[in-house]
Design a protein around this motif. Sequence first.
Motif, PDB file in Angstrom:
ATOM      1  N   PHE A 238      -0.414  48.654  60.027  1.00 34.01           N
ATOM      2  CA  PHE A 238       0.419  49.145  61.133  1.00 34.01           C
ATOM      3  C   PHE A 238      -0.259  49.089  62.491  1.00 34.01           C
ATOM      4  CE2 PHE A 238       1.372  51.907  57.352  1.00 34.01           C
ATOM      5  CZ  PHE A 238       2.518  51.234  56.978  1.00 34.01           C
ATOM      6  N   GLY A 239      -1.531  48.690  62.535  1.00 28.60           N
ATOM      7  CA  GLY A 239      -2.257  48.723  63.796  1.00 28.60           C
ATOM      8  C   GLY A 239      -2.510  50.134  64.269  1.00 28.60           C
ATOM      9  N   GLU A 240      -2.553  51.078  63.342  1.00 27.52           N
ATOM     10  CA  GLU A 240      -2.641  52.501  63.676  1.00 27.52           C
ATOM     11  C   GLU A 240      -4.092  52.970  63.593  1.00 27.52           C
ATOM     12  OE1 GLU A 240      -1.402  56.404  61.205  1.00 27.52           O
ATOM     13  OE2 GLU A 240       0.282  55.095  61.698  1.00 27.52           O
ATOM     14  N   GLU A 241      -4.710  53.255  64.745  1.00 19.86           N
ATOM     15  CA  GLU A 241      -6.078  53.755  64.750  1.00 19.86           C
ATOM     16  C   GLU A 241      -6.107  55.203  64.280  1.00 19.86           C
ATOM     17  OE1 GLU A 241      -8.859  52.626  67.923  1.00 19.86           O
ATOM     18  OE2 GLU A 241      -7.126  51.766  68.941  1.00 19.86           O
ATOM     19  N   THR A 242      -7.207  55.595  63.643  1.00 18.25           N
ATOM     20  CA  THR A 242      -7.362  56.961  63.145  1.00 18.25           C
ATOM     21  C   THR A 242      -7.920  57.848  64.242  1.00 18.25           C
ATOM     22  OG1 THR A 242      -7.734  56.183  60.887  1.00 18.25           O
ATOM     23  CG2 THR A 242      -8.528  58.392  61.418  1.00 18.25           C
ATOM     24  N   ALA A 243      -7.274  58.992  64.461  1.00 24.80           N
ATOM     25  CA  ALA A 243      -7.706  59.923  65.499  1.00 24.80           C
ATOM     26  C   ALA A 243      -9.146  60.361  65.252  1.00 24.80           C
ATOM     27  CB  ALA A 243      -6.778  61.136  65.518  1.00 24.80           C
ATOM     28  N   GLY A 244      -9.912  60.433  66.325  1.00 25.16           N
ATOM     29  CA  GLY A 244     -11.288  60.889  66.224  1.00 25.16           C
ATOM     30  C   GLY A 244     -12.297  59.797  65.928  1.00 25.16           C
ATOM     31  N   LYS A 245     -11.826  58.590  65.619  1.00 24.43           N
ATOM     32  CA  LYS A 245     -12.737  57.481  65.354  1.00 24.43           C
ATOM     33  C   LYS A 245     -12.986  56.692  66.639  1.00 24.43           C
ATOM     34  CE  LYS A 245     -12.771  58.079  60.820  1.00 24.43           C
ATOM     35  NZ  LYS A 245     -13.979  58.510  60.083  1.00 24.43           N
ATOM     36  N   ALA A 246     -14.186  56.144  66.736  1.00 21.83           N
ATOM     37  CA  ALA A 246     -14.515  55.338  67.903  1.00 21.83           C
ATOM     38  C   ALA A 246     -13.741  54.018  67.868  1.00 21.83           C
ATOM     39  CB  ALA A 246     -16.015  55.052  67.935  1.00 21.83           C
ATOM     40  N   HIS A 247     -13.355  53.532  69.051  1.00 21.50           N
ATOM     41  CA  HIS A 247     -12.610  52.267  69.125  1.00 21.50           C
ATOM     42  C   HIS A 247     -13.413  51.106  68.541  1.00 21.50           C
ATOM     43  CE1 HIS A 247      -9.334  54.029  71.282  1.00 21.50           C
ATOM     44  NE2 HIS A 247     -10.071  54.359  72.333  1.00 21.50           N
ATOM     45  N   VAL A 248     -14.750  51.211  68.635  1.00 21.30           N
ATOM     46  CA  VAL A 248     -15.586  50.125  68.113  1.00 21.30           C
ATOM     47  C   VAL A 248     -15.391  49.970  66.607  1.00 21.30           C
ATOM     48  CG1 VAL A 248     -17.627  51.578  67.716  1.00 21.30           C
ATOM     49  CG2 VAL A 248     -17.913  49.127  68.157  1.00 21.30           C
ATOM     50  N   GLU A 249     -15.074  51.066  65.913  1.00 23.63           N
ATOM     51  CA  GLU A 249     -14.880  50.988  64.466  1.00 23.63           C
ATOM     52  C   GLU A 249     -13.586  50.262  64.110  1.00 23.63           C
ATOM     53  OE1 GLU A 249     -17.015  54.294  62.086  1.00 23.63           O
ATOM     54  OE2 GLU A 249     -15.664  55.335  63.455  1.00 23.63           O
ATOM     55  N   SER A 250     -12.519  50.586  64.829  1.00 21.79           N
ATOM     56  CA  SER A 250     -11.262  49.887  64.559  1.00 21.79           C
ATOM     57  C   SER A 250     -11.367  48.418  64.962  1.00 21.79           C
ATOM     58  CB  SER A 250     -10.096  50.566  65.285  1.00 21.79           C
ATOM     59  OG  SER A 250     -10.344  50.671  66.670  1.00 21.79           O
ATOM     60  N   GLN A 251     -12.087  48.136  66.055  1.00 21.32           N
ATOM     61  CA  GLN A 251     -12.276  46.748  66.475  1.00 21.32           C
ATOM     62  C   GLN A 251     -13.031  45.963  65.402  1.00 21.32           C
ATOM     63  OE1 GLN A 251     -11.428  45.271  69.904  1.00 21.32           O
ATOM     64  NE2 GLN A 251     -11.490  43.629  68.387  1.00 21.32           N
TER      65      GLN A 251
ATOM     66  N   LEU B 181     -14.900  35.450  65.902  1.00 24.10           N
ATOM     67  CA  LEU B 181     -13.868  36.373  65.428  1.00 24.10           C
ATOM     68  C   LEU B 181     -14.469  37.728  65.064  1.00 24.10           C
ATOM     69  CD1 LEU B 181     -11.875  33.835  63.258  1.00 24.10           C
ATOM     70  CD2 LEU B 181     -10.971  35.051  65.251  1.00 24.10           C
ATOM     71  N   LEU B 182     -15.593  37.734  64.378  1.00 26.28           N
ATOM     72  CA  LEU B 182     -16.204  38.989  63.943  1.00 26.28           C
ATOM     73  C   LEU B 182     -16.843  39.763  65.095  1.00 26.28           C
ATOM     74  CD1 LEU B 182     -17.837  37.757  60.621  1.00 26.28           C
ATOM     75  CD2 LEU B 182     -16.079  39.532  60.814  1.00 26.28           C
ATOM     76  N   ALA B 183     -17.296  39.054  66.119  1.00 30.30           N
ATOM     77  CA  ALA B 183     -17.980  39.697  67.244  1.00 30.30           C
ATOM     78  C   ALA B 183     -17.047  39.995  68.407  1.00 30.30           C
ATOM     79  CB  ALA B 183     -19.126  38.806  67.722  1.00 30.30           C
ATOM     80  N   ASN B 184     -15.794  39.616  68.304  1.00 27.71           N
ATOM     81  CA  ASN B 184     -14.840  39.785  69.399  1.00 27.71           C
ATOM     82  C   ASN B 184     -14.842  41.212  69.948  1.00 27.71           C
ATOM     83  OD1 ASN B 184     -12.642  39.290  71.165  1.00 27.71           O
ATOM     84  ND2 ASN B 184     -11.208  40.026  69.610  1.00 27.71           N
ATOM     85  N   ASN B 185     -15.103  41.344  71.248  1.00 27.36           N
ATOM     86  CA  ASN B 185     -15.048  42.625  71.960  1.00 27.36           C
ATOM     87  C   ASN B 185     -16.104  43.619  71.482  1.00 27.36           C
ATOM     88  OD1 ASN B 185     -13.890  44.169  74.019  1.00 27.36           O
ATOM     89  ND2 ASN B 185     -12.465  45.200  72.621  1.00 27.36           N
ATOM     90  N   LEU B 186     -17.165  43.122  70.852  1.00 28.72           N
ATOM     91  CA  LEU B 186     -18.202  44.023  70.341  1.00 28.72           C
ATOM     92  C   LEU B 186     -19.577  43.779  70.966  1.00 28.72           C
ATOM     93  CD1 LEU B 186     -17.417  44.140  66.501  1.00 28.72           C
ATOM     94  CD2 LEU B 186     -16.869  45.856  68.236  1.00 28.72           C
ATOM     95  N   LEU B 187     -19.763  42.667  71.662  1.00 25.69           N
ATOM     96  CA  LEU B 187     -21.076  42.339  72.215  1.00 25.69           C
ATOM     97  C   LEU B 187     -21.167  42.696  73.695  1.00 25.69           C
ATOM     98  CD1 LEU B 187     -21.797  38.846  70.579  1.00 25.69           C
ATOM     99  CD2 LEU B 187     -22.302  41.139  69.704  1.00 25.69           C
ATOM    100  N   ALA B 188     -22.375  43.058  74.109  1.00 26.94           N
ATOM    101  CA  ALA B 188     -22.583  43.385  75.530  1.00 26.94           C
ATOM    102  C   ALA B 188     -22.305  42.177  76.409  1.00 26.94           C
ATOM    103  CB  ALA B 188     -24.013  43.873  75.730  1.00 26.94           C
ATOM    104  N   ASP B 189     -22.643  40.998  75.920  1.00 24.20           N
ATOM    105  CA  ASP B 189     -22.383  39.749  76.638  1.00 24.20           C
ATOM    106  C   ASP B 189     -21.210  39.041  75.961  1.00 24.20           C
ATOM    107  OD1 ASP B 189     -22.328  37.325  77.907  1.00 24.20           O
ATOM    108  OD2 ASP B 189     -24.319  36.660  77.226  1.00 24.20           O
ATOM    109  N   PRO B 190     -20.019  39.083  76.539  1.00 23.71           N
ATOM    110  CA  PRO B 190     -18.850  38.458  75.899  1.00 23.71           C
ATOM    111  C   PRO B 190     -19.035  36.973  75.630  1.00 23.71           C
ATOM    112  CG  PRO B 190     -18.185  39.834  77.761  1.00 23.71           C
ATOM    113  CD  PRO B 190     -19.670  39.713  77.821  1.00 23.71           C
ATOM    114  N   GLU B 191     -19.858  36.298  76.436  1.00 26.11           N
ATOM    115  CA  GLU B 191     -20.062  34.863  76.249  1.00 26.11           C
ATOM    116  C   GLU B 191     -20.934  34.548  75.026  1.00 26.11           C
ATOM    117  OE1 GLU B 191     -21.494  33.017  79.769  1.00 26.11           O
ATOM    118  OE2 GLU B 191     -19.783  33.623  81.005  1.00 26.11           O
ATOM    119  N   ALA B 192     -21.532  35.592  74.445  1.00 27.73           N
ATOM    120  CA  ALA B 192     -22.394  35.373  73.281  1.00 27.73           C
ATOM    121  C   ALA B 192     -21.597  35.237  71.989  1.00 27.73           C
ATOM    122  CB  ALA B 192     -23.397  36.517  73.139  1.00 27.73           C
TER     123      ALA B 192
END
Length: 465
Positions: free
Chosen positions: A190-203, A235-246
Amino acid sequence: MAKPIPEKALQDIEAVVSAHPEGVGLQAVLEALEQSLPRRTLQYRLKYLVDAGRLIKTGEKRWVRYFLANTEPRTGSGVREPSHEEAAGAIPVSRQAAEIQNALRKPLRSRKPTGYQHSLNQYRPNHTAYLSPAERTHLREIGTPPSRPRPAGTYAKQILNRLLIDLSWNSSRLEGNTYSLLDTKRLIAFGEETAGKAHVESQMILNHKDAIEFLVGSAEDIGFNRYTILNLHALLANNLLADPEATGRLRRIAVGIEKSVFHPLEVPPLIEDYFDQILATASAIADPFEQAFFIMVQLPYLQPFDDVNKRVSRLAANIPFIKANLIPLSFTEVPADIYTEAMLGVYDLNRIGLLKDVFIWAYERSAAHYTAVRQSLGEPDPFRLRYRSELQGVVQDIVLERLGKKAAFNRVVQWAEQHIPQEDRGRFREVAENEVLSLHAGNFARYRIKPSEFSAWQEVWLGNP
């Protein structure tokens, strides 16, 4: 000054352990000793025997097992016997693996710093082997579904909905992700994030979902090549790295590994050279299980990316299984602490024994799990399987273009005329219309439709007779 432990007391403990070649837990030792001992006293004596090299300790907490130092908790063929510990989630390990664990449990400052050992790359495909012939035969026997030859990726597509959840959750869990299995199901469905969890975990979990869909959907094209591995990392690193170009790019910076004395390569040209060598070697290996384990060892050891290396290796290990229609590896029930130790054994000691035990045990678990899942699903409709991509395409178009009922059914007719052989058009229209009518909030994700897209289409669909 501490009182010496009587040798007779130590020998009594060894006698109890020797009666259990499969390993024994602390409580069982306590109950078997003739002399009653406080639990803490026995713990101290067991530790003394382990430190003295007379016993081997494996596992952590409730999974701790003790073996005599001169015993080998494997069968002579190299394939482990199932045991009660396996049912409880423990991983029985070989003597060599237990030695790795004991070495890693020494203080970090006592371990000798090490760099990338080029000797690990002196591997001759189909001559050198990490897995023994008995181990490879065993894994093939349990990992081959009973079916006739089919196109690459067929088996993975049949269990895709379960694989997306299982592998996304377990691989993320091994990275410290705190989402539960139920949380993961809700997020993926459902694309439903769990309350109280960090966005990095759902990402992290959603990235796994995208990466698994990429592998299964491109089964004919993937392999141990730059296209597959670099895109898998992206795909696995999308929106998770300090340098997006990495994302999807080989490493150009120095990195360190927590709780390790290993210093990965720092020279970009060397990283490039060894990366290409690893892929070429993996591609040349004939056995899919040897391929999978080779990439689980070599890819994280090189650390070719800024981060997310182990995640890439775990999903890349499934490439030969997807292509050969073997049961996939989802790391079900693998304890995170033992997996971490296994990787540290590769990094710090250049020893693969513990990781091999984890790999074999994990595949046995996955094989049993997906055999049961596949049996519960029944035999798939061969027509729906043959036109899976076309069905996905037409349903996706109807939702993304927010078509009402009449326009949707006209679209199905047009699609069939343009893409489907004449003899199959009637059946295709029937199946496609049923797919559209059966769409609901619990199943639209399999068509790669976002929750917002589904909601917008529903407003039109429900209000348009």
